[in-house]
Each structure stands twice: as C-alpha cells, then as structure tokens.
Design a protein around this motif. Structure first.
Motif, PDB file in Angstrom:
ATOM      1  N   GLU A  22     -18.920   6.160   1.369  1.00  0.00           N
ATOM      2  CA  GLU A  22     -19.544   5.315   2.461  1.00  0.00           C
ATOM      3  C   GLU A  22     -17.711   4.922   2.394  1.00  0.00           C
ATOM      4  O   GLU A  22     -16.880   4.652   2.207  1.00  0.00           O
ATOM      5  N   ARG A  23     -18.034   4.332   3.724  1.00  0.00           N
ATOM      6  CA  ARG A  23     -16.692   4.002   4.669  1.00  0.00           C
ATOM      7  C   ARG A  23     -16.955   2.971   4.218  1.00  0.00           C
ATOM      8  O   ARG A  23     -17.539   1.950   4.118  1.00  0.00           O
ATOM      9  N   ARG A  24     -15.516   2.064   3.992  1.00  0.00           N
ATOM     10  CA  ARG A  24     -14.942   0.598   3.877  1.00  0.00           C
ATOM     11  C   ARG A  24     -14.073  -0.013   4.724  1.00  0.00           C
ATOM     12  O   ARG A  24     -13.386   1.831   4.205  1.00  0.00           O
ATOM     13  N   ARG A  25     -13.560  -0.750   4.838  1.00  0.00           N
ATOM     14  CA  ARG A  25     -12.096  -1.095   4.790  1.00  0.00           C
ATOM     15  C   ARG A  25     -11.458  -2.186   3.852  1.00  0.00           C
ATOM     16  O   ARG A  25     -12.551  -3.672   3.622  1.00  0.00           O
ATOM     17  N   VAL A  26     -10.616  -2.968   3.577  1.00  0.00           N
ATOM     18  CA  VAL A  26     -10.096  -3.579   2.559  1.00  0.00           C
ATOM     19  C   VAL A  26      -9.104  -4.197   3.351  1.00  0.00           C
ATOM     20  O   VAL A  26      -8.305  -3.714   3.205  1.00  0.00           O
ATOM     21  N   ALA A  27      -8.664  -5.382   3.218  1.00  0.00           N
ATOM     22  CA  ALA A  27      -7.571  -6.505   3.821  1.00  0.00           C
ATOM     23  C   ALA A  27      -7.369  -7.931   3.160  1.00  0.00           C
ATOM     24  O   ALA A  27      -8.213  -7.793   2.698  1.00  0.00           O
ATOM     25  N   SER A  28      -6.314  -8.182   3.257  1.00  0.00           N
ATOM     26  CA  SER A  28      -5.978  -9.054   2.858  1.00  0.00           C
ATOM     27  C   SER A  28      -4.846 -10.029   2.952  1.00  0.00           C
ATOM     28  O   SER A  28      -3.758  -8.911   3.828  1.00  0.00           O
ATOM     29  N   ALA A  29      -5.190 -11.414   3.152  1.00  0.00           N
ATOM     30  CA  ALA A  29      -4.592 -12.451   4.111  1.00  0.00           C
ATOM     31  C   ALA A  29      -3.145 -12.520   3.566  1.00  0.00           C
ATOM     32  O   ALA A  29      -2.089 -12.731   3.950  1.00  0.00           O
ATOM     33  N   GLY A  30      -3.427 -12.637   1.879  1.00  0.00           N
ATOM     34  CA  GLY A  30      -2.398 -13.197   1.248  1.00  0.00           C
ATOM     35  C   GLY A  30      -1.883 -12.032  -0.011  1.00  0.00           C
ATOM     36  O   GLY A  30      -2.342 -10.650   0.027  1.00  0.00           O
TER      37      GLY A  30
ATOM     38  N   THR B 156       1.023  -1.375  -0.038  1.00  0.00           N
ATOM     39  CA  THR B 156      -0.189  -0.046   0.132  1.00  0.00           C
ATOM     40  C   THR B 156       1.013   0.997   0.374  1.00  0.00           C
ATOM     41  O   THR B 156      -0.129   2.291  -0.209  1.00  0.00           O
ATOM     42  N   ARG B 157       2.343   1.216   0.095  1.00  0.00           N
ATOM     43  CA  ARG B 157       2.916   2.584   0.185  1.00  0.00           C
ATOM     44  C   ARG B 157       3.287   2.949  -0.922  1.00  0.00           C
ATOM     45  O   ARG B 157       3.922   3.949  -1.829  1.00  0.00           O
TER      46      ARG B 157
ATOM     47  N   VAL C 147      -9.230 -10.533  -1.552  1.00  0.00           N
ATOM     48  CA  VAL C 147      -9.605  -9.253  -0.707  1.00  0.00           C
ATOM     49  C   VAL C 147     -11.150  -9.491  -0.136  1.00  0.00           C
ATOM     50  O   VAL C 147     -12.131  -9.797  -0.532  1.00  0.00           O
ATOM     51  N   GLU C 148     -11.155  -9.073   2.052  1.00  0.00           N
ATOM     52  CA  GLU C 148     -11.588  -8.691   2.100  1.00  0.00           C
ATOM     53  C   GLU C 148     -12.086  -7.952   2.512  1.00  0.00           C
ATOM     54  O   GLU C 148     -12.029  -6.179   3.175  1.00  0.00           O
ATOM     55  N   VAL C 149     -13.667  -7.383   1.875  1.00  0.00           N
ATOM     56  CA  VAL C 149     -14.036  -6.226   2.122  1.00  0.00           C
ATOM     57  C   VAL C 149     -15.071  -5.153   3.684  1.00  0.00           C
ATOM     58  O   VAL C 149     -16.023  -6.589   3.578  1.00  0.00           O
ATOM     59  N   GLY C 150     -15.158  -4.617   4.413  1.00  0.00           N
ATOM     60  CA  GLY C 150     -16.039  -4.372   5.162  1.00  0.00           C
ATOM     61  C   GLY C 150     -16.670  -3.552   4.657  1.00  0.00           C
ATOM     62  O   GLY C 150     -15.930  -2.048   4.315  1.00  0.00           O
ATOM     63  N   GLY C 151     -17.709  -2.988   4.719  1.00  0.00           N
ATOM     64  CA  GLY C 151     -18.454  -2.043   5.565  1.00  0.00           C
ATOM     65  C   GLY C 151     -19.065  -1.303   6.509  1.00  0.00           C
ATOM     66  O   GLY C 151     -19.463  -1.990   7.576  1.00  0.00           O
TER      67      GLY C 151
ATOM     68  N   GLY D 102      -1.237  -2.555  -4.868  1.00  0.00           N
ATOM     69  CA  GLY D 102      -0.622  -4.008  -4.724  1.00  0.00           C
ATOM     70  C   GLY D 102      -0.465  -4.839  -2.350  1.00  0.00           C
ATOM     71  O   GLY D 102      -0.775  -3.453  -2.027  1.00  0.00           O
ATOM     72  N   LEU D 103      -1.745  -5.700  -2.456  1.00  0.00           N
ATOM     73  CA  LEU D 103      -1.453  -5.364  -1.138  1.00  0.00           C
ATOM     74  C   LEU D 103      -0.220  -6.547  -0.560  1.00  0.00           C
ATOM     75  O   LEU D 103      -0.556  -7.952  -0.816  1.00  0.00           O
ATOM     76  N   ASP D 104       0.105  -6.384   0.815  1.00  0.00           N
ATOM     77  CA  ASP D 104       1.076  -8.295   1.280  1.00  0.00           C
ATOM     78  C   ASP D 104       0.251  -8.512   2.239  1.00  0.00           C
ATOM     79  O   ASP D 104      -0.687  -8.187   1.941  1.00  0.00           O
ATOM     80  N   PRO D 105       0.604  -9.549   2.000  1.00  0.00           N
ATOM     81  CA  PRO D 105       0.072 -10.107   3.212  1.00  0.00           C
ATOM     82  C   PRO D 105       0.025  -9.870   5.006  1.00  0.00           C
ATOM     83  O   PRO D 105       1.084  -8.954   5.170  1.00  0.00           O
ATOM     84  N   GLY D 106      -1.257  -9.589   5.060  1.00  0.00           N
ATOM     85  CA  GLY D 106      -1.563  -9.018   5.919  1.00  0.00           C
ATOM     86  C   GLY D 106      -2.564  -7.172   5.898  1.00  0.00           C
ATOM     87  O   GLY D 106      -2.267  -6.602   6.882  1.00  0.00           O
ATOM     88  N   GLN D 107      -1.641  -6.887   5.278  1.00  0.00           N
ATOM     89  CA  GLN D 107      -2.261  -5.698   5.055  1.00  0.00           C
ATOM     90  C   GLN D 107      -3.309  -5.350   4.621  1.00  0.00           C
ATOM     91  O   GLN D 107      -4.681  -5.728   3.898  1.00  0.00           O
TER      92      GLN D 107
END
Length: 126
Positions: free
Chosen positions: A92-100, A25-26, A68-72, A43-48
């Motif tokens: 709209e607020r959201r969160r995007v996370a990646s385990a891998g 994300t940087r 990715v997991e997208v949370g609203g 690009g999302l690294d694992p855990g980012q």
C-alpha cells in the motif's frame, strides 16, 4: 505443564522517548529486528517527510510525539497525534509528513517479506 518446558525469554523493553533520533529521517534507529518483525524509530524534523513509498510487509505506524499527516494512495489523509496507530497493507502506497518535530515507530511484519530485497533474491536465484 505437559512435555518439556520451552526456553523462557526475558522481557525486552525500550524507553522510546529516551532513544536519540537526531538527524531526522537520515538517522532511523532499528529498535528490534527478527524474522517476525522489525521496529524502526524515526524522528521527523519540521518539514520532513517519508515521501510516497511502499513496502512488501504489513506496516504499523505509531505516533509517539508530535503529529504527522498520513496520506494514502487513494487520496485519503489523516492527521495523527500521539497514541495514534495507523495500519497499512503490504504494497500500500503512503506518505508521512510532519510540520513540526515528531517521533514515530514503524513496525514491519514479517521481516523481511518475500520480495523486499528483490534484487538480491534475483541474484541468488540466477
């Protein structure tokens, strides 16, 4: 055709799988940016994650690789894999996370929307 023909633009294309996005994300890559829209490859690294956030524009998120997991803001969650398109309303607020490792394309329209640069707009008005 009636009237004068307009300027014909060449087709623009990008191979998104070949664009380097190291650094997670940087190091997002702005692929396209005009008044109509901005496309950003991330690009999302694992855990980012792209933590809880919102933008003034309508946002479209396309998962290119990984998942990715997208949370609203309403508590809803979606696990999105390659080929998934997720749309968000302005503010709209959201969160995007990646385990891998994941690669996403974020498209914001219009760019920038009114209020995106609120501090700069206040400075210009004053």
């Amino acid at each position: 055709m009636v009237g004068k023909p307009g300027r014909v633009r060449a087709v623009q294309s990008w191979n998104l799988s070949e664009i380097e996005v190291s650094g997670g994300t940087r190091s997002p890559v702005v692929v396209f940016s005009r008044d109509e829209a901005r496309a950003v490859l991330i690009g999302l690294d694992p855990g980012q994650e792209l933590g809880d956030h919102q933008v003034k524009e309508t946002a479209f998120l396309v998962v290119l690789d990984g998942s990715v997991e997208v949370g609203g803001d309403d508590g809803s969650n979606v696990v999105a894999g390659p080929g998934t398109l997720v749309a968000f309303e302005p503010n709209e607020r959201r969160r995007v996370a990646s385990a891998g490792n994941s690669r996403i394309l974020l498209v914001l329209a219009p760019w920038p929307a009114v209020g995106h640069y609120a501090v700069e707009e206040r400075d210009l008005a004053g």
